[in-house]
Design an enzyme around this catalytic site. Structure first.
Site, PDB file in Angstrom:
ATOM      1  N   SER A   5      -2.237  -8.611   2.307  1.00 27.61           N
ATOM      2  CA  SER A   5      -0.883  -8.913   2.065  1.00 27.61           C
ATOM      3  C   SER A   5      -0.067  -7.626   2.431  1.00 27.61           C
ATOM      4  O   SER A   5       1.278  -7.602   2.328  1.00 27.61           O
ATOM      5  CB  SER A   5      -0.714  -9.196   0.586  1.00 27.61           C
ATOM      6  OG  SER A   5      -1.162  -8.237  -0.032  1.00 27.61           O
ATOM      7  N   CYS A  35       1.864 -16.022 -15.754  1.00 30.51           N
ATOM      8  CA  CYS A  35       2.750 -15.782 -14.446  1.00 30.51           C
ATOM      9  C   CYS A  35       1.730 -15.222 -13.469  1.00 30.51           C
ATOM     10  O   CYS A  35       0.828 -15.908 -13.475  1.00 30.51           O
ATOM     11  CB  CYS A  35       3.687 -14.631 -14.824  1.00 30.51           C
ATOM     12  SG  CYS A  35       2.988 -13.073 -15.680  1.00 30.51           S
ATOM     13  N   LYS A  70      -6.828   3.242   2.587  1.00 30.54           N
ATOM     14  CA  LYS A  70      -5.552   3.494   3.159  1.00 30.54           C
ATOM     15  C   LYS A  70      -5.242   4.734   3.763  1.00 30.54           C
ATOM     16  O   LYS A  70      -5.011   4.947   4.818  1.00 30.54           O
ATOM     17  CB  LYS A  70      -4.519   3.062   2.278  1.00 30.54           C
ATOM     18  CG  LYS A  70      -4.240   1.514   2.090  1.00 30.54           C
ATOM     19  CD  LYS A  70      -2.977   1.306   0.775  1.00 30.54           C
ATOM     20  CE  LYS A  70      -2.739  -0.242   0.972  1.00 30.54           C
ATOM     21  NZ  LYS A  70      -1.653  -0.271   0.017  1.00 30.54           N
ATOM     22  N   GLN A  77       2.163  -7.233   5.966  1.00 32.29           N
ATOM     23  CA  GLN A  77       3.582  -7.620   6.472  1.00 32.29           C
ATOM     24  C   GLN A  77       4.506  -6.490   6.513  1.00 32.29           C
ATOM     25  O   GLN A  77       5.864  -6.829   7.207  1.00 32.29           O
ATOM     26  CB  GLN A  77       3.998  -8.685   5.459  1.00 32.29           C
ATOM     27  CG  GLN A  77       5.329  -8.958   5.312  1.00 32.29           C
ATOM     28  CD  GLN A  77       6.033  -8.380   4.074  1.00 32.29           C
ATOM     29  OE1 GLN A  77       5.405  -7.586   3.311  1.00 32.29           O
ATOM     30  NE2 GLN A  77       7.156  -8.641   3.843  1.00 32.29           N
ATOM     31  N   CYS A 134       7.880  -4.914  -6.320  1.00 32.35           N
ATOM     32  CA  CYS A 134       7.789  -5.562  -4.765  1.00 32.35           C
ATOM     33  C   CYS A 134       7.064  -6.555  -5.157  1.00 32.35           C
ATOM     34  O   CYS A 134       7.059  -7.839  -4.392  1.00 32.35           O
ATOM     35  CB  CYS A 134       7.551  -4.739  -3.844  1.00 32.35           C
ATOM     36  SG  CYS A 134       8.863  -3.564  -3.592  1.00 32.35           S
ATOM     37  N   ASP A 140       5.913   2.708  -5.592  1.00 31.41           N
ATOM     38  CA  ASP A 140       6.686   1.786  -6.015  1.00 31.41           C
ATOM     39  C   ASP A 140       6.805   1.419  -7.556  1.00 31.41           C
ATOM     40  O   ASP A 140       6.970   0.207  -8.058  1.00 31.41           O
ATOM     41  CB  ASP A 140       6.318   0.379  -5.329  1.00 31.41           C
ATOM     42  CG  ASP A 140       4.912   0.000  -5.758  1.00 31.41           C
ATOM     43  OD1 ASP A 140       4.016   0.741  -6.335  1.00 31.41           O
ATOM     44  OD2 ASP A 140       4.254  -1.122  -5.178  1.00 31.41           O
TER      45      ASP A 140
END
Length: 398
Positions: free
Chosen positions: A83, A356, A100, A86, A202, A144
């Site tokens: 994911s 959720c 990463k 993108q 995000c 974030d």
């Protein structure tokens, strides 16, 4: 009158003379009069730390490397997920599952082998932030979440480091340079974090991938300006970008004389003990509501298998519901709980179970239900993510 350009000197002193190979590589910088040889020597002598190698960190790291920053630090503890691809353009398909930090280091070595890359594969917190930041001249923030932003800001103020900040959400972005020595800090703009659940991340609200490139490039530009002393950095200014209207708006930010950190009489002289607690992931009401009213996805599946009579509500947005859903759930987005419009139509004769994506929004909605008299309501810990990972692994995790 003294301009900002006159009052803020170049952050980094020039380094050694360039080699013939380096002159060839950076020739397009060298022929810019305002940068020239001295500016490039400053870049090559600079030590820049990028917090995060994700959406904002990707373009920032790539362009900082291409610009010839001498030392690039990366703080990142996460691994590459599908994911991410993108928007996190420093990573590729073959990097899925890889660190990463290591993935970013490999790409940087391809972009510019002259850059010294230092990886810090740790979660940034109060125990390590000052030690890590002290090794660098300037901090570029690609995080974030609010807890890390306040942590980064506070450490930068205490260490007298410039802080290049960026923020993105859906089609909107913001950027600024916080430097308490010459202007406001992040707390002057946002003295307190927003109430828990008010500003979606995000991961919850989404982000247009290319928005990362716009804001990340602005952050890189500002870092280069601060390092070289070229132009007027956005110290005391906030850039607001609307991708849908393709508009940029510059807003003046003033130093708050009452700021507890950088004001005239600061009351905070050290890092806070717990930034997660300071920002909060759940409101106080939600914290109370979830106690003894939380079930696991395993318990939810057992209720389904036993054909228990309950009303399962998904409080996410319609676009999320289209991607993946728990069988039998009814879509009632969170906003309907906030404004109270859904409460009158909820069943009174059966238990209500909320869920959720991860459990944060459903916890906030549970608090509203409890306050409205639905004492038997509960919510699902981990939400759709936990369901897709533990119950039905054929479902996508977004």
């Amino acid at each position: 009158m003294t301009s900002q350009r006159d009052s803020i000197p170049a952050l980094v002193s020039p380094g050694p003379a360039l080699t013939v190979d380096e002159v060839r590589r950076y020739s397009r910088h060298l022929i810019i009069p305002d940068v020239a040889m001295t500016g490039q020597q400053r870049l090559m002598n600079a030590k820049v730390l990028c917090v995060g190698a994700g959406g904002l960190g990707s373009p920032a790291l790539m362009y900082l490397a291409a610009a010839g920053i001498g030392t690039l630090g990366i703080v990142e503890f996460d691994t590459v997920d599908e994911s991410n691809l993108q928007r996190q353009i420093i990573h590729g398909q073959s990097d899925i599952g890889k660190s990463k930090a290591q993935s970013a280091k490999e790409k940087i070595s391809e972009i510019n082998p002259y850059v010294n890359v230092i990886t810090h594969e740790v979660r940034l917190d109060v125990t390590n932030v000052k030690e890590i930041f002290a090794q660098y001249d300037i901090i570029v923030d690609g995080t974030d979440n609010f807890a890390t932003r306040y942590l980064v800001n506070d450490a930068c103020v205490l260490l007298k480091k410039p802080y290049v900040w960026g923020s993105i959400y859906r089609f909107d972005g913001q950027a600024s340079v916080f430097w308490a020595e010459y202007g406001p800090c992040y707390r002057c703009l946002y003295p307190e974090p927003p109430p828990p659940g008010m500003v979606p991340s995000c991961a919850e609200g989404g982000v247009l991938g290319v928005l990362c490139a716009t804001i990340g490039s602005i952050q890189t530009t500002e870092a280069i300006k601060v390092i070289t002393g070229v132009g007027e950095p956005m110290v005391g200014s906030l850039m607001v970008y609307d991708a849908l209207e393709m508009s940029f708006r510059k807003v003046k930010i003033r130093k708050d004389p009452k700021c507890p950190l950088c004001g005239d009489n600061p009351t905070q002289t050290e890092l806070l003990p717990d930034y997660e607690a300071f920002c909060g992931t759940l409101s106080d009401a939600a914290e109370v509501a979830v106690k003894e009213s939380t079930i696991s996805v395993g318990e939810l599946k057992s209720k389904m298998d036993n054909k228990e009579d309950f009303y399962l509500i998904d409080v996410r947005e319609p676009s999320e519901f289209e991607i993946v859903r728990i069988p039998g759930s009814h879509l009632l987005p969170k906003q309907g709980f906030l404004d109270g419009t859904v409460l009158a139509d909820l069943p009174q004769d059966k238990p209500i179970i909320l869920h959720c994506k991860s459990g944060v929004r459903s916890a906030e909605c549970l608090a509203i239900l409890k306050g409205a008299g639905f004492s038997g309501a509960s919510h699902v810990s981990g939400g759709v993510i936990a369901w897709a990972k533990q119950i039905d692994t054929s479902l996508p995790v977004y």
